[in-house]
Design a protein around this motif. Sequence first.
Motif, PDB file in Angstrom:
ATOM      1  N   VAL A   1      -5.505   5.232   0.317  1.00 10.44           N
ATOM      2  CA  VAL A   1      -4.450   5.235  -0.701  1.00 10.44           C
ATOM      3  C   VAL A   1      -4.923   5.922  -1.980  1.00 10.44           C
ATOM      4  O   VAL A   1      -4.154   6.656  -2.626  1.00 10.44           O
ATOM      5  CB  VAL A   1      -4.008   3.782  -0.971  1.00 10.44           C
TER       6      VAL A   1
ATOM      7  N   ILE B   1       3.055   5.023   4.552  1.00 10.76           N
ATOM      8  CA  ILE B   1       1.787   4.527   5.082  1.00 10.76           C
ATOM      9  C   ILE B   1       1.858   4.361   6.593  1.00 10.76           C
ATOM     10  O   ILE B   1       0.864   4.548   7.298  1.00 10.76           O
ATOM     11  CB  ILE B   1       1.421   3.184   4.388  1.00 10.76           C
TER      12      ILE B   1
ATOM     13  N   VAL C   1      -8.424   1.210   3.864  1.00  7.84           N
ATOM     14  CA  VAL C   1      -7.031   1.452   3.463  1.00  7.84           C
ATOM     15  C   VAL C   1      -6.967   1.755   1.968  1.00  7.84           C
ATOM     16  O   VAL C   1      -6.212   2.641   1.531  1.00  7.84           O
ATOM     17  CB  VAL C   1      -6.155   0.251   3.842  1.00  7.84           C
ATOM     18  N   ASN C   2      -7.728   1.023   1.173  1.00  9.24           N
ATOM     19  CA  ASN C   2      -7.753   1.309  -0.265  1.00  9.24           C
ATOM     20  C   ASN C   2      -8.272   2.717  -0.539  1.00  9.24           C
ATOM     21  O   ASN C   2      -7.771   3.421  -1.429  1.00  9.24           O
ATOM     22  CB  ASN C   2      -8.626   0.283  -0.984  1.00  9.24           C
TER      23      ASN C   2
ATOM     24  N   LYS D   1       1.596   2.410  -3.416  1.00  5.26           N
ATOM     25  CA  LYS D   1       0.475   2.943  -4.187  1.00  5.26           C
ATOM     26  C   LYS D   1       0.118   4.384  -3.840  1.00  5.26           C
ATOM     27  O   LYS D   1      -0.747   4.979  -4.501  1.00  5.26           O
ATOM     28  CB  LYS D   1      -0.758   2.057  -3.971  1.00  5.26           C
TER      29      LYS D   1
ATOM     30  N   TYR E   1       0.823  -1.210   0.000  1.00  2.00           N
ATOM     31  CA  TYR E   1       0.000   0.000   0.000  1.00  2.00           C
ATOM     32  C   TYR E   1       0.860   1.264   0.000  1.00  2.00           C
ATOM     33  O   TYR E   1       0.448   2.297  -0.549  1.00  2.00           O
ATOM     34  CB  TYR E   1      -0.938  -0.003   1.212  1.00  2.00           C
TER      35      TYR E   1
END
Length: 478
Positions: free
Chosen positions: A405, A416, A401-402, A194, A191
Amino acid sequence: MNQPDPPNAGRRGGPPPGPARRNPAPAHQSPARNNPAHAGPAPRFPAQGARNPGPPAEPGARRPAPPPPPASDERTRRHGARPDDAAYRPPQAWSATGPGVPGYAPPQKPQPIPAGPEPRGRTQARSAAPASPRPAGPTAPPPRDTPPTPDRGRRRRRSGPRRPRRRRIGRILLVVLLLLVVTPIGLMFYYDSKLDRIDALATYAGRPAASPGTTWLIVGTDSRAGLTDEQKRDLATGDSDGARTDTIMLVYKPPSGDPAIISIPRDLYVPIPGNGEHKINAAFGIGGAPLLVQTVEELSGMRLDHYAEIGFGGFDSLVDAIGGVDICVDAPMRDPKAGLNLKAGCQTLNGQQALGFVRTRDFPNADLQRVQNQRKFLAALMSKATGFSVLLNPFRLFPFVNGVVDTLVVDNGTHIWNLASLAWALRSSPQTVTTPNGGDIYTDDGDSLAVGDNTKEFFDAIRRGQPIPDHLLDSTPN
Protein backbone atom coordinates in the motif's frame (compact mmCIF):
# COMPACT_ATOMS: atom_id res chain seq x y z
CA MET A 1 -82.87 -47.58 90.99
CA ASN A 2 -79.88 -46.60 88.97
CA GLN A 3 -78.82 -49.61 86.90
CA PRO A 4 -75.89 -49.64 84.40
CA ASP A 5 -76.92 -49.37 80.82
CA PRO A 6 -76.71 -52.49 78.77
CA PRO A 7 -73.68 -52.58 76.48
CA ASN A 8 -75.65 -52.44 73.20
CA ALA A 9 -78.37 -50.06 74.25
CA GLY A 10 -78.85 -46.90 72.18
CA ARG A 11 -76.53 -48.03 69.42
CA ARG A 12 -78.77 -46.96 66.55
CA GLY A 13 -81.84 -45.36 68.12
CA GLY A 14 -80.00 -43.19 70.66
CA PRO A 15 -80.19 -43.49 74.46
CA PRO A 16 -83.06 -45.50 75.96
CA PRO A 17 -86.04 -43.65 77.28
CA GLY A 18 -86.00 -42.84 80.90
CA PRO A 19 -85.23 -40.02 83.19
CA ALA A 20 -82.24 -37.96 82.16
CA ARG A 21 -79.29 -37.73 84.46
CA ARG A 22 -79.17 -34.56 86.38
CA ASN A 23 -75.48 -34.22 87.10
CA PRO A 24 -73.50 -35.94 84.38
CA ALA A 25 -69.87 -36.40 85.19
CA PRO A 26 -67.42 -34.08 83.42
CA ALA A 27 -65.48 -35.35 80.46
CA HIS A 28 -62.30 -35.59 82.49
CA GLN A 29 -64.08 -37.57 85.17
CA SER A 30 -65.73 -40.29 83.15
CA PRO A 31 -67.49 -42.89 85.30
CA ALA A 32 -66.09 -45.58 83.10
CA ARG A 33 -62.62 -44.80 84.34
CA ASN A 34 -63.37 -44.95 88.04
CA ASN A 35 -66.11 -47.56 88.12
CA PRO A 36 -66.38 -50.36 85.58
CA ALA A 37 -70.06 -50.51 86.28
CA HIS A 38 -70.49 -47.09 84.71
CA ALA A 39 -69.17 -47.87 81.29
CA GLY A 40 -71.18 -45.13 79.60
CA PRO A 41 -73.37 -45.46 76.56
CA ALA A 42 -72.51 -48.05 74.00
CA PRO A 43 -71.05 -46.98 70.63
CA ARG A 44 -73.56 -45.85 68.06
CA PHE A 45 -72.23 -48.10 65.27
CA PRO A 46 -72.09 -51.87 65.18
CA ALA A 47 -69.01 -53.63 66.29
CA GLN A 48 -66.28 -54.08 63.71
CA GLY A 49 -66.53 -57.81 63.72
CA ALA A 50 -70.34 -58.08 63.57
CA ARG A 51 -71.34 -59.84 60.40
CA ASN A 52 -75.08 -59.34 60.53
CA PRO A 53 -76.11 -56.72 63.06
CA GLY A 54 -79.76 -57.52 62.37
CA PRO A 55 -82.69 -55.17 62.45
CA PRO A 56 -82.45 -52.07 64.58
CA ALA A 57 -83.48 -52.50 68.17
CA GLU A 58 -86.71 -51.05 69.41
CA PRO A 59 -86.39 -48.08 71.75
CA GLY A 60 -85.79 -49.24 75.24
CA ALA A 61 -84.99 -52.84 74.23
CA ARG A 62 -81.76 -54.43 75.04
CA ARG A 63 -79.65 -56.13 72.34
CA PRO A 64 -78.27 -59.46 73.41
CA ALA A 65 -74.53 -59.62 73.76
CA PRO A 66 -72.61 -61.39 70.97
CA PRO A 67 -71.52 -64.90 71.74
CA PRO A 68 -67.96 -65.33 72.94
CA PRO A 69 -65.39 -66.45 70.40
CA PRO A 70 -64.72 -70.13 70.15
CA ALA A 71 -62.03 -71.61 72.28
CA SER A 72 -59.99 -72.47 69.21
CA ASP A 73 -59.84 -68.83 68.02
CA GLU A 74 -56.29 -67.86 67.10
CA ARG A 75 -56.50 -64.67 69.09
CA THR A 76 -57.72 -66.46 72.19
CA ARG A 77 -55.28 -69.32 71.77
CA ARG A 78 -52.31 -66.98 71.48
CA HIS A 79 -53.10 -64.10 73.75
CA GLY A 80 -55.86 -65.43 75.93
CA ALA A 81 -59.34 -64.06 76.44
CA ARG A 82 -59.69 -60.36 77.09
CA PRO A 83 -62.55 -58.55 78.75
CA ASP A 84 -63.61 -56.84 75.54
CA ASP A 85 -63.61 -60.02 73.40
CA ALA A 86 -67.35 -60.04 73.66
CA ALA A 87 -67.55 -56.67 71.83
CA TYR A 88 -64.79 -57.32 69.28
CA ARG A 89 -64.68 -59.72 66.41
CA PRO A 90 -62.19 -59.14 63.52
CA PRO A 91 -63.60 -59.11 60.01
CA GLN A 92 -63.26 -62.31 58.04
CA ALA A 93 -62.69 -62.20 54.32
CA TRP A 94 -62.71 -65.94 53.77
CA SER A 95 -65.29 -68.65 53.96
CA ALA A 96 -63.67 -72.04 53.29
CA THR A 97 -60.63 -71.39 55.43
CA GLY A 98 -60.01 -69.15 58.35
CA PRO A 99 -59.02 -69.07 61.95
CA GLY A 100 -59.79 -72.22 63.71
CA VAL A 101 -59.54 -74.37 60.56
CA PRO A 102 -56.72 -76.90 60.67
CA GLY A 103 -53.80 -76.07 58.32
CA TYR A 104 -54.65 -72.40 58.03
CA ALA A 105 -51.85 -69.89 57.74
CA PRO A 106 -52.24 -66.13 57.10
CA PRO A 107 -51.18 -65.17 53.58
CA GLN A 108 -47.73 -63.51 53.33
CA LYS A 109 -48.04 -62.10 49.84
CA PRO A 110 -49.08 -58.48 49.29
CA GLN A 111 -52.51 -57.87 47.88
CA PRO A 112 -52.53 -57.37 44.11
CA ILE A 113 -52.71 -53.80 42.84
CA PRO A 114 -55.96 -53.15 41.01
CA ALA A 115 -55.68 -52.32 37.33
CA GLY A 116 -56.04 -48.76 36.21
CA PRO A 117 -54.08 -45.52 36.40
CA GLU A 118 -52.35 -45.02 39.71
CA PRO A 119 -51.43 -41.66 41.22
CA ARG A 120 -47.81 -40.83 40.52
CA GLY A 121 -45.56 -40.35 43.52
CA ARG A 122 -43.93 -42.40 46.19
CA THR A 123 -45.84 -41.42 49.31
CA GLN A 124 -49.09 -40.18 47.81
CA ALA A 125 -52.02 -42.04 49.39
CA ARG A 126 -54.83 -43.43 47.34
CA SER A 127 -57.78 -41.15 47.28
CA ALA A 128 -61.22 -42.53 48.01
CA ALA A 129 -62.75 -40.14 45.50
CA PRO A 130 -62.70 -41.25 41.86
CA ALA A 131 -59.69 -39.95 39.94
CA SER A 132 -60.35 -37.23 37.42
CA PRO A 133 -60.38 -38.58 33.88
CA ARG A 134 -57.20 -38.05 31.91
CA PRO A 135 -57.33 -37.05 28.26
CA ALA A 136 -56.59 -39.84 25.85
CA GLY A 137 -53.46 -39.90 23.78
CA PRO A 138 -49.80 -40.81 24.21
CA THR A 139 -48.79 -37.27 25.14
CA ALA A 140 -51.78 -36.32 27.36
CA PRO A 141 -50.73 -33.89 30.10
CA PRO A 142 -51.24 -34.87 33.76
CA PRO A 143 -54.24 -33.50 35.66
CA ARG A 144 -53.81 -29.98 36.88
CA ASP A 145 -54.49 -30.90 40.47
CA THR A 146 -51.70 -33.50 40.46
CA PRO A 147 -48.51 -32.02 41.88
CA PRO A 148 -45.28 -32.64 39.93
CA THR A 149 -43.44 -35.73 40.93
CA PRO A 150 -39.93 -35.48 42.37
CA ASP A 151 -38.45 -37.15 39.27
CA ARG A 152 -40.10 -34.66 36.96
CA GLY A 153 -38.82 -31.78 39.03
CA ARG A 154 -35.30 -33.13 38.88
CA ARG A 155 -35.50 -33.48 35.11
CA ARG A 156 -36.60 -29.89 34.86
CA ARG A 157 -33.77 -28.74 37.06
CA ARG A 158 -31.24 -30.67 34.96
CA SER A 159 -32.59 -29.61 31.62
CA GLY A 160 -33.20 -25.98 32.60
CA PRO A 161 -29.59 -24.69 32.42
CA ARG A 162 -28.84 -26.59 29.20
CA ARG A 163 -30.92 -24.37 26.95
CA PRO A 164 -29.23 -21.12 27.99
CA ARG A 165 -25.86 -22.89 27.65
CA ARG A 166 -26.66 -23.99 24.10
CA ARG A 167 -27.83 -20.50 23.30
CA ARG A 168 -24.61 -19.02 24.64
CA ILE A 169 -22.52 -21.45 22.61
CA GLY A 170 -24.56 -20.66 19.50
CA ARG A 171 -24.11 -16.95 20.05
CA ILE A 172 -20.36 -17.35 20.53
CA LEU A 173 -20.07 -19.36 17.32
CA LEU A 174 -22.12 -16.74 15.48
CA VAL A 175 -19.86 -13.95 16.76
CA VAL A 176 -16.73 -15.88 15.75
CA LEU A 177 -18.19 -16.53 12.29
CA LEU A 178 -19.07 -12.88 11.86
CA LEU A 179 -15.56 -11.87 12.93
CA LEU A 180 -14.01 -14.30 10.45
CA VAL A 181 -16.14 -12.86 7.66
CA VAL A 182 -16.42 -9.20 8.61
CA THR A 183 -12.82 -8.66 9.72
CA PRO A 184 -11.16 -9.56 6.38
CA ILE A 185 -13.75 -7.52 4.49
CA GLY A 186 -13.19 -4.55 6.77
CA LEU A 187 -9.40 -4.80 6.44
CA MET A 188 -9.71 -5.11 2.67
CA PHE A 189 -11.67 -1.88 2.39
CA TYR A 190 -9.33 -0.18 4.87
CA TYR A 191 -6.21 -0.98 2.87
CA ASP A 192 -7.99 -0.17 -0.38
CA SER A 193 -8.68 3.33 0.88
CA LYS A 194 -4.94 3.84 1.58
CA LEU A 195 -3.78 3.14 -1.98
CA ASP A 196 -2.25 6.08 -3.89
CA ARG A 197 -4.16 6.57 -7.15
CA ILE A 198 -3.59 8.63 -10.26
CA ASP A 199 -5.50 9.13 -13.50
CA ALA A 200 -3.22 6.88 -15.53
CA LEU A 201 -5.80 5.32 -17.89
CA ALA A 202 -7.03 8.55 -19.44
CA THR A 203 -9.46 8.52 -22.33
CA TYR A 204 -8.23 9.88 -25.68
CA ALA A 205 -9.34 9.84 -29.28
CA GLY A 206 -8.66 6.59 -31.12
CA ARG A 207 -8.10 4.52 -27.98
CA PRO A 208 -8.13 0.74 -28.77
CA ALA A 209 -11.16 -1.31 -27.87
CA ALA A 210 -11.12 -3.77 -25.01
CA SER A 211 -9.40 -7.07 -25.79
CA PRO A 212 -10.06 -10.54 -24.34
CA GLY A 213 -8.55 -11.21 -20.96
CA THR A 214 -6.99 -8.71 -18.55
CA THR A 215 -3.87 -6.64 -19.17
CA TRP A 216 -1.73 -4.86 -16.58
CA LEU A 217 1.04 -2.35 -17.17
CA ILE A 218 3.62 -2.56 -14.37
CA VAL A 219 6.23 0.19 -14.26
CA GLY A 220 9.32 0.36 -12.07
CA THR A 221 10.86 3.79 -11.71
CA ASP A 222 14.11 5.08 -10.27
CA SER A 223 12.31 7.63 -8.11
CA ARG A 224 14.13 8.31 -4.82
CA ALA A 225 11.10 9.96 -3.23
CA GLY A 226 10.78 9.05 0.44
CA LEU A 227 14.37 7.82 0.82
CA THR A 228 16.70 9.40 3.38
CA ASP A 229 20.36 10.13 2.59
CA GLU A 230 21.38 7.07 4.60
CA GLN A 231 18.98 4.86 2.64
CA LYS A 232 20.28 6.24 -0.65
CA ARG A 233 23.82 5.27 0.39
CA ASP A 234 22.81 1.81 1.61
CA LEU A 235 20.79 1.07 -1.53
CA ALA A 236 23.32 2.70 -3.92
CA THR A 237 20.57 4.64 -5.67
CA GLY A 238 22.48 7.89 -6.21
CA ASP A 239 21.03 11.37 -5.94
CA SER A 240 19.36 11.81 -9.33
CA ASP A 241 16.20 13.84 -9.32
CA GLY A 242 12.99 13.05 -11.13
CA ALA A 243 11.83 9.59 -12.19
CA ARG A 244 12.71 7.41 -15.16
CA THR A 245 11.37 4.00 -16.05
CA ASP A 246 13.83 1.20 -15.49
CA THR A 247 11.12 -1.48 -15.83
CA ILE A 248 8.16 -1.70 -18.26
CA MET A 249 6.23 -4.97 -18.16
CA LEU A 250 2.87 -6.16 -19.43
CA VAL A 251 1.09 -8.88 -17.47
CA TYR A 252 -1.49 -10.54 -19.66
CA LYS A 253 -4.13 -12.90 -18.23
CA PRO A 254 -5.88 -14.65 -21.15
CA PRO A 255 -9.47 -15.93 -20.86
CA SER A 256 -7.98 -19.42 -20.42
CA GLY A 257 -4.48 -20.72 -19.94
CA ASP A 258 -1.42 -19.47 -18.09
CA PRO A 259 -0.71 -15.75 -17.72
CA ALA A 260 2.28 -14.17 -19.40
CA ILE A 261 4.81 -11.61 -18.16
CA ILE A 262 5.97 -9.58 -21.17
CA SER A 263 8.99 -7.30 -20.84
CA ILE A 264 9.18 -4.20 -23.06
CA PRO A 265 12.80 -3.10 -23.43
CA ARG A 266 13.18 0.53 -22.42
CA ASP A 267 15.38 1.18 -25.50
CA LEU A 268 12.62 0.16 -27.93
CA TYR A 269 12.35 3.01 -30.41
CA VAL A 270 8.67 3.90 -30.85
CA PRO A 271 6.47 6.87 -31.79
CA ILE A 272 5.43 8.90 -28.73
CA PRO A 273 2.09 10.69 -29.29
CA GLY A 274 2.74 14.38 -29.93
CA ASN A 275 6.51 14.06 -29.43
CA GLY A 276 7.88 12.14 -32.42
CA GLU A 277 9.94 8.94 -32.09
CA HIS A 278 12.01 8.23 -29.00
CA LYS A 279 12.98 5.41 -26.73
CA ILE A 280 9.84 4.19 -25.04
CA ASN A 281 11.02 5.11 -21.53
CA ALA A 282 11.14 8.77 -22.59
CA ALA A 283 7.33 8.85 -22.64
CA PHE A 284 7.23 8.56 -18.86
CA GLY A 285 9.72 11.40 -18.43
CA ILE A 286 7.77 13.60 -20.85
CA GLY A 287 4.16 13.04 -19.81
CA GLY A 288 4.19 10.67 -16.86
CA ALA A 289 1.97 7.62 -16.54
CA PRO A 290 -0.85 8.81 -18.90
CA LEU A 291 1.51 9.37 -21.81
CA LEU A 292 3.34 6.09 -21.23
CA VAL A 293 -0.01 4.21 -21.16
CA GLN A 294 -1.08 5.83 -24.44
CA THR A 295 2.27 5.01 -26.05
CA VAL A 296 2.06 1.31 -25.05
CA GLU A 297 -1.58 1.05 -26.17
CA GLU A 298 -0.79 2.47 -29.63
CA LEU A 299 2.22 0.20 -29.97
CA SER A 300 0.37 -2.99 -28.99
CA GLY A 301 -3.14 -2.14 -30.19
CA MET A 302 -4.44 -3.39 -26.79
CA ARG A 303 -6.40 -1.46 -24.20
CA LEU A 304 -4.80 -1.62 -20.75
CA ASP A 305 -7.08 -2.50 -17.86
CA HIS A 306 -4.85 -1.70 -14.86
CA TYR A 307 -1.76 0.33 -14.08
CA ALA A 308 0.71 -0.14 -11.18
CA GLU A 309 3.88 1.77 -10.45
CA ILE A 310 6.63 1.10 -7.90
CA GLY A 311 9.72 3.14 -7.05
CA PHE A 312 12.88 2.62 -5.04
CA GLY A 313 11.27 3.89 -1.87
CA GLY A 314 9.80 1.02 0.11
CA PHE A 315 10.96 -1.70 -2.29
CA ASP A 316 13.50 -3.12 0.13
CA SER A 317 11.07 -3.13 3.07
CA LEU A 318 8.49 -4.87 0.87
CA VAL A 319 10.91 -7.74 0.27
CA ASP A 320 12.12 -7.89 3.87
CA ALA A 321 8.52 -8.06 5.13
CA ILE A 322 8.04 -11.56 3.70
CA GLY A 323 11.47 -12.83 4.74
CA GLY A 324 13.26 -12.33 1.40
CA VAL A 325 12.85 -13.85 -2.05
CA ASP A 326 14.46 -17.07 -3.28
CA ILE A 327 16.47 -16.62 -6.51
CA CYS A 328 18.79 -18.94 -8.42
CA VAL A 329 21.59 -17.47 -10.55
CA ASP A 330 23.86 -19.35 -12.91
CA ALA A 331 26.99 -17.28 -12.31
CA PRO A 332 28.27 -14.85 -9.70
CA MET A 333 26.89 -11.32 -10.05
CA ARG A 334 28.88 -8.28 -8.99
CA ASP A 335 27.94 -4.67 -9.75
CA PRO A 336 29.32 -1.92 -7.46
CA LYS A 337 27.04 0.69 -9.09
CA ALA A 338 23.96 -1.30 -8.03
CA GLY A 339 25.48 -2.46 -4.73
CA LEU A 340 25.24 -6.09 -5.80
CA ASN A 341 27.50 -8.99 -4.87
CA LEU A 342 25.92 -12.43 -5.29
CA LYS A 343 27.41 -15.88 -5.51
CA ALA A 344 26.28 -18.54 -7.99
CA GLY A 345 23.46 -20.87 -7.00
CA CYS A 346 20.12 -20.59 -5.23
CA GLN A 347 19.88 -18.12 -2.36
CA THR A 348 17.46 -15.85 -0.51
CA LEU A 349 17.80 -12.17 -1.39
CA ASN A 350 17.02 -9.51 1.17
CA GLY A 351 15.61 -6.11 0.26
CA GLN A 352 18.93 -4.46 -0.61
CA GLN A 353 20.13 -7.41 -2.70
CA ALA A 354 16.79 -7.69 -4.52
CA LEU A 355 16.90 -4.04 -5.54
CA GLY A 356 20.41 -4.43 -6.95
CA PHE A 357 19.36 -7.63 -8.75
CA VAL A 358 16.55 -5.91 -10.73
CA ARG A 359 18.66 -2.79 -11.46
CA THR A 360 21.98 -4.13 -12.66
CA ARG A 361 22.87 -3.91 -16.38
CA ASP A 362 26.38 -5.31 -16.10
CA PHE A 363 25.84 -7.99 -18.77
CA PRO A 364 27.07 -8.42 -22.34
CA ASN A 365 23.55 -7.75 -23.68
CA ALA A 366 22.86 -5.09 -21.01
CA ASP A 367 19.17 -4.26 -20.80
CA LEU A 368 17.91 -7.53 -22.36
CA GLN A 369 19.40 -9.59 -19.55
CA ARG A 370 18.08 -7.17 -16.98
CA VAL A 371 14.45 -7.54 -18.13
CA GLN A 372 14.81 -11.31 -17.81
CA ASN A 373 16.01 -10.89 -14.21
CA GLN A 374 13.09 -8.55 -13.51
CA ARG A 375 10.54 -11.08 -14.76
CA LYS A 376 12.20 -13.82 -12.73
CA PHE A 377 12.12 -11.69 -9.61
CA LEU A 378 8.46 -10.66 -10.06
CA ALA A 379 7.36 -14.30 -10.40
CA ALA A 380 9.42 -15.30 -7.32
CA LEU A 381 8.01 -12.40 -5.31
CA MET A 382 4.40 -13.31 -6.11
CA SER A 383 5.04 -16.98 -5.36
CA LYS A 384 6.49 -16.14 -1.94
CA ALA A 385 3.81 -13.57 -1.10
CA THR A 386 0.95 -16.03 -1.79
CA GLY A 387 2.57 -18.96 0.04
CA PHE A 388 1.37 -20.34 3.34
CA SER A 389 4.46 -19.01 5.13
CA VAL A 390 3.10 -15.50 4.53
CA LEU A 391 -0.68 -15.92 4.35
CA LEU A 392 -0.84 -17.85 7.65
CA ASN A 393 1.70 -15.64 9.44
CA PRO A 394 0.22 -12.27 10.44
CA PHE A 395 3.71 -11.00 11.34
CA ARG A 396 4.62 -11.29 7.66
CA LEU A 397 1.27 -10.78 5.95
CA PHE A 398 0.35 -7.41 7.45
CA PRO A 399 3.82 -5.83 7.00
CA PHE A 400 3.79 -7.01 3.38
CA VAL A 401 0.32 -5.55 2.73
CA ASN A 402 1.40 -2.30 4.39
CA GLY A 403 4.49 -2.24 2.16
CA VAL A 404 2.39 -2.79 -0.97
CA VAL A 405 0.00 0.00 0.00
CA ASP A 406 2.81 2.42 0.84
CA THR A 407 4.92 1.59 -2.22
CA LEU A 408 2.50 1.14 -5.11
CA VAL A 409 0.74 3.81 -7.16
CA VAL A 410 -2.25 2.56 -9.16
CA ASP A 411 -4.90 3.93 -11.48
CA ASN A 412 -8.26 5.13 -10.24
CA GLY A 413 -10.05 1.92 -11.19
CA THR A 414 -7.68 -0.50 -9.46
CA HIS A 415 -8.45 -1.87 -6.00
CA ILE A 416 -6.69 -4.02 -3.46
CA TRP A 417 -8.62 -7.11 -4.56
CA ASN A 418 -7.40 -6.58 -8.14
CA LEU A 419 -3.84 -6.66 -6.85
CA ALA A 420 -4.59 -9.83 -4.91
CA SER A 421 -6.00 -11.44 -8.06
CA LEU A 422 -2.85 -10.47 -9.97
CA ALA A 423 -0.58 -11.96 -7.31
CA TRP A 424 -2.58 -15.19 -7.25
CA ALA A 425 -2.42 -15.51 -11.04
CA LEU A 426 1.39 -15.16 -11.03
CA ARG A 427 2.05 -17.58 -8.19
CA SER A 428 2.55 -20.67 -10.37
CA SER A 429 5.20 -20.47 -13.13
CA PRO A 430 3.76 -17.91 -15.53
CA GLN A 431 5.02 -17.68 -19.09
CA THR A 432 7.82 -15.11 -19.45
CA VAL A 433 8.74 -13.45 -22.72
CA THR A 434 10.48 -10.34 -24.05
CA THR A 435 8.81 -8.26 -26.74
CA PRO A 436 10.38 -9.22 -30.07
CA ASN A 437 12.21 -6.45 -31.92
CA GLY A 438 13.88 -5.80 -35.26
CA GLY A 439 17.41 -5.51 -33.91
CA ASP A 440 19.83 -2.74 -32.91
CA ILE A 441 19.66 0.65 -34.58
CA TYR A 442 21.36 3.94 -33.97
CA THR A 443 19.05 6.94 -33.46
CA ASP A 444 19.17 10.48 -32.14
CA ASP A 445 18.69 8.94 -28.67
CA GLY A 446 21.69 6.67 -29.14
CA ASP A 447 21.71 2.89 -29.39
CA SER A 448 18.11 1.68 -29.67
CA LEU A 449 16.00 -1.34 -30.65
CA ALA A 450 13.81 -1.15 -33.74
CA VAL A 451 10.18 -2.25 -34.00
CA GLY A 452 9.97 -5.11 -36.52
CA ASP A 453 7.31 -7.27 -38.14
CA ASN A 454 7.73 -9.82 -35.37
CA THR A 455 6.76 -7.10 -32.89
CA LYS A 456 3.42 -6.52 -34.67
CA GLU A 457 2.78 -10.28 -35.05
CA PHE A 458 3.45 -10.77 -31.35
CA PHE A 459 0.91 -8.16 -30.22
CA ASP A 460 -1.66 -9.22 -32.80
CA ALA A 461 -1.76 -12.73 -31.30
CA ILE A 462 -2.24 -11.36 -27.80
CA ARG A 463 -4.90 -8.90 -28.92
CA ARG A 464 -6.95 -11.73 -30.43
CA GLY A 465 -6.55 -13.88 -27.31
CA GLN A 466 -4.42 -16.50 -29.07
CA PRO A 467 -1.35 -18.29 -27.68
CA ILE A 468 1.98 -16.64 -28.42
CA PRO A 469 3.72 -18.42 -31.31
CA ASP A 470 6.76 -20.43 -30.21
CA HIS A 471 9.13 -18.71 -32.64
CA LEU A 472 8.34 -15.36 -30.97
CA LEU A 473 9.24 -16.46 -27.47
CA ASP A 474 12.39 -14.56 -26.49
CA SER A 475 13.44 -14.21 -30.14
CA THR A 476 16.04 -11.46 -30.40
CA PRO A 477 18.24 -11.11 -33.49
CA ASN A 478 21.95 -10.63 -32.87
